[in-house]
Design an enzyme around this catalytic site. Structure first.
Site, PDB file in Angstrom:
ATOM      1  N   ASP A  76      -3.377  51.945  61.548  1.00  0.00           N
ATOM      2  CA  ASP A  76      -4.866  51.952  61.814  1.00  0.00           C
ATOM      3  C   ASP A  76      -5.465  51.451  60.389  1.00  0.00           C
ATOM      4  O   ASP A  76      -4.969  51.288  59.421  1.00  0.00           O
ATOM      5  CB  ASP A  76      -5.236  53.460  62.137  1.00  0.00           C
ATOM      6  CG  ASP A  76      -4.957  54.233  60.747  1.00  0.00           C
ATOM      7  OD1 ASP A  76      -4.170  54.396  60.159  1.00  0.00           O
ATOM      8  OD2 ASP A  76      -5.937  55.096  60.706  1.00  0.00           O
ATOM      9  N   GLU A  97      -4.545  53.097  57.481  1.00  0.00           N
ATOM     10  CA  GLU A  97      -3.224  52.645  56.793  1.00  0.00           C
ATOM     11  C   GLU A  97      -2.200  53.957  57.202  1.00  0.00           C
ATOM     12  O   GLU A  97      -1.273  54.177  56.356  1.00  0.00           O
ATOM     13  CB  GLU A  97      -3.111  52.342  55.500  1.00  0.00           C
ATOM     14  CG  GLU A  97      -4.282  51.411  55.095  1.00  0.00           C
ATOM     15  CD  GLU A  97      -4.046  50.701  53.931  1.00  0.00           C
ATOM     16  OE1 GLU A  97      -4.606  51.536  52.726  1.00  0.00           O
ATOM     17  OE2 GLU A  97      -3.857  49.558  53.800  1.00  0.00           O
TER      18      GLU A  97
HETATM   19  C1  NOJ Z   1      -3.660  55.159  50.670  1.00  0.00           C
HETATM   20  C2  NOJ Z   1      -4.203  54.674  51.792  1.00  0.00           C
HETATM   21  O1  NOJ Z   1      -4.972  53.473  51.558  1.00  0.00           O
HETATM   22  C3  NOJ Z   1      -5.220  55.756  52.465  1.00  0.00           C
HETATM   23  O2  NOJ Z   1      -6.097  55.264  53.433  1.00  0.00           O
HETATM   24  C4  NOJ Z   1      -4.535  57.040  52.612  1.00  0.00           C
HETATM   25  O3  NOJ Z   1      -5.320  57.787  53.038  1.00  0.00           O
HETATM   26  C5  NOJ Z   1      -3.746  57.332  51.255  1.00  0.00           C
HETATM   27  N1  NOJ Z   1      -2.958  56.146  50.904  1.00  0.00           N
HETATM   28  C6  NOJ Z   1      -2.917  58.525  51.757  1.00  0.00           C
HETATM   29  O4  NOJ Z   1      -1.854  58.268  52.738  1.00  0.00           O
HETATM   30  C1  NOJ Z   2      -7.950  52.813  51.638  1.00  0.00           C
HETATM   31  C2  NOJ Z   2      -8.659  52.668  53.078  1.00  0.00           C
HETATM   32  O1  NOJ Z   2      -8.152  53.616  53.670  1.00  0.00           O
HETATM   33  C3  NOJ Z   2      -8.360  51.075  53.500  1.00  0.00           C
HETATM   34  O2  NOJ Z   2      -9.094  51.009  54.670  1.00  0.00           O
HETATM   35  C4  NOJ Z   2      -8.579  50.237  52.648  1.00  0.00           C
HETATM   36  O3  NOJ Z   2      -8.338  49.014  53.158  1.00  0.00           O
HETATM   37  C5  NOJ Z   2      -8.001  50.347  51.355  1.00  0.00           C
HETATM   38  N1  NOJ Z   2      -8.363  51.647  50.921  1.00  0.00           N
HETATM   39  C6  NOJ Z   2      -8.430  49.370  50.292  1.00  0.00           C
HETATM   40  O4  NOJ Z   2      -9.782  49.611  49.934  1.00  0.00           O
END
Ligand code: NOJ
Ligand code: NOJ
Length: 532
Positions: free
Chosen positions: A252, A255
């Site tokens: 999603d 991520e």
């Molecule tokens: C980094 C991801 O980009 C973010 O969306 C996520 O919540 C954290 N890792 C923790 O899993």
């Molecule tokens: C974490 C977010 O969850 C994700 O959507 C995003 O692409 C990355 N950070 C980078 O900003």
């Protein structure tokens, strides 16, 4: 520790305390004068002192009781904040586009290189940011500035094509992020993420339209859409990928969860439809037909996310991996899916009951969840989803925070809800949208009797009054962000749920892009409601 070090430590702690007390005093004196000039003065002063003291003074955080925040949210200062935040956002966004020392065409998610390290090219963030660059291009009156934006877009085209051709662990076009030298990211990650190719195609299709309007049809055919199979062009590659792989599970937008996602499928559908229109214009008729057919098949899937018993659109279906703590299925990704995936038709448009109901249920959840939302004079600070535990640096218990791009997304959503009702010439109150109208700030004092089945028609007065109220509520979300942002206008990824201070990746490009799109929709609505 040696005695001298101890003394130094105590002294520096004492000085820090001293600055804090001094600033409380200074800030209050400035607040009383209530002018943006004095605010700027205090900003300059603050910048010359220690970071810890400075942080206490970021924005007008209401968690800090001595500061009379009212001075930061009068209408005059709100409008001037919109203007100054606009400049700050353009600057902050461009700081991430092809920054010094990286391959041209790279869009970093944030300049932050550690805790968290966001110094990568995420396909999703980059595409959303470059779409905002297209807006800047379209709005700009200066030929030289336009040329600069075009150059950034051309670099993005080249880098995107390079990404497509780079071997990666997703084994296809769904690889979510690349190193800033263009090589594949080779560590463990939530992959693939199939919203990326759709968002990239959407941005590049906009660029193709600009180039076609300039008469550069050959350039478009070579660089963007060649109409060949196998294709050598970036848009056509993305459309082929989407149309053949949309049934596959992917991670999603956050991520974290593998499955089918409302967000991903909404942006895939829109990319296929806009791609089909481009294919038609470039005489690739068979492809256009195929893309439309897949878009239609996607619609049948997207309808299934609606959860009639809970009255909201579920974020994910058929989870098949990743984290499993998201029990409610309530997620702002659904709202973003509408904002980024609306295809100018009637499919999940903004005034759709299901969209409005989802937005309202989600808002209520965050209202309860974050301490900063106890202050109800500002719009609700919105997070990703209620069960979130990522605090912008690491994961912890009850660690999830409101996000800048989610809160600004709500401002944009409300402006677009009002525009969509305007387009439909009427508001019909239904069981699903009644709670939204009832929860609008200021609805009580209007004395409008709201009941299921009533219809307010354009020109009748109440219709216009309600749209104006939605517009005011959209502004409350902007005011929420204003309240927690520093005077420099710098926006991070998150706002701390208890203190309101900015947290997580600093100068997040996507935060700036979401401010710019929110105020663009705000301006569009203002033009509709008062045309002269
Ligand atoms: C980094 C991801 O980009 C973010 O969306 C996520 O919540 C954290 N890792 C923790 O899993
Ligand atoms: C974490 C977010 O969850 C994700 O959507 C995003 O692409 C990355 N950070 C980078 O900003």
């Amino acid at each position: 520790m040696r005695p001298w070090d101890k003394t130094r430590l105590y002294f520096s702690r004492f000085m820090n305390q001293f600055f804090v007390i001094f600033f409380i005093f200074a800030r209050n004196v400035f607040a009383f004068t209530d002018s943006s000039e004095s605010c700027r003065l205090s900003d300059d002063l603050i910048s010359s002192f220690s970071r810890s003291s400075y942080q206490l003074f970021q924005g007008c955080s209401r968690s800090f009781p001595v500061i009379d925040s009212k001075h930061c949210s009068t209408n005059a200062t709100f409008e001037s904040w919109i203007n100054s935040e606009k400049s700050a956002s353009i600057q902050g966004l461009l700081m991430n586009v092809s920054p010094e020392g990286v391959t041209r065409g790279v869009v970093t998610a944030s300049p932050s290189r550690s805790d968290p390290d966001y110094f990568f090219h995420w396909v999703r963030d980059a595409s959303l940011v470059m779409s905002a660059v297209i807006d800047l291009y379209e709005d700009s009156l200066s030929a030289s500035r336009k040329r600069e934006y075009e150059r950034l877009l051309e670099d993005f085209v080249d880098f995107s094509r390079k990404n497509q051709l780079t071997q990666n662990l997703s084994g296809g076009l769904g690889e979510p992020k690349f190193n800033v030298d263009g090589t594949a990211y080779s560590l463990e990650w939530g992959r693939p993420q199939n919203d990326g190719p759709a968002l990239r195609a959407l941005t590049l299709i906009r660029f193709a339209r600009i180039r076609l309007a300039q008469g550069a049809i050959d350039w478009v055919r070579v660089r963007l859409y060649d109409g060949l199979i196998p294709t050598h062009s970036v848009i056509k590659s993305d459309l082929e990928f989407i149309s053949h792989h949309w049934r596959e599970h992917s991670f999603d937008v956050w991520e974290e969860v593998k499955g089918q996602h409302f967000y991903t499928q909404m942006v895939q559908r829109r990319a296929l439809l806009e791609g089909a229109a481009l294919a038609d214009d470039l005489k690739d008729f068979q492809a256009a037909k195929w893309y439309r057919k897949q878009a239609q098949a996607l619609e049948a899937q997207i309808l299934k996310y609606w959860d009639d018993s809970r009255k909201y659109i579920q974020v994910t279906r058929d989870d098949s991996g990743g984290i499993s703590t998201k029990v409610s299925g309530l997620d702002v990704a659904v709202i973003l899916g509408c904002l980024h995936g609306y295809a100018n038709d009637d499919f999940f448009s903004f005034s759709d009951d299901r969209v409005i109901s989802t937005a309202d249920v989600l808002r209520q959840a965050f209202d309860q969840l974050y301490t900063i939302n106890r202050d109800s004079s500002l719009g609700t600070a919105i997070g990703r989803y209620p069960e979130d535990v990522y605090d912008g640096h690491s994961v912890g218990v009850n660690a999830g925070n409101p996000w800048v791009l989610a809160t600004l997304g709500y401002a944009e959503l409300y402006s677009r809800i009002a525009q969509d009702f305007f387009r439909r010439n009427q508001i019909r109150v239904t069981t699903l949208n009644l709670p939204f109208f009832q929860s609008l700030d200021g609805i009580q004092s209007l004395g409008v009797s709201l009941r299921v089945g009533i219809v307010f028609k354009k020109g009748g007065g109440i219709f216009e009054t309600l749209l104006t109220l939605i517009q005011k509520n959209a502004d409350l979300y902007l005011k929420r962000v204003q309240y927690h942002s520093p005077l420099s206008g710098s926006l991070s990824e998150q706002m701390n749920r208890n203190t309101g201070f900015m947290q997580g990746a600093r100068d997040l490009a996507w935060s700036y892009a979401s401010f710019l799109t929110a105020i663009q929709e705000r301006e569009k609505l203002a033009r509709l409601l008062s045309p002269d």
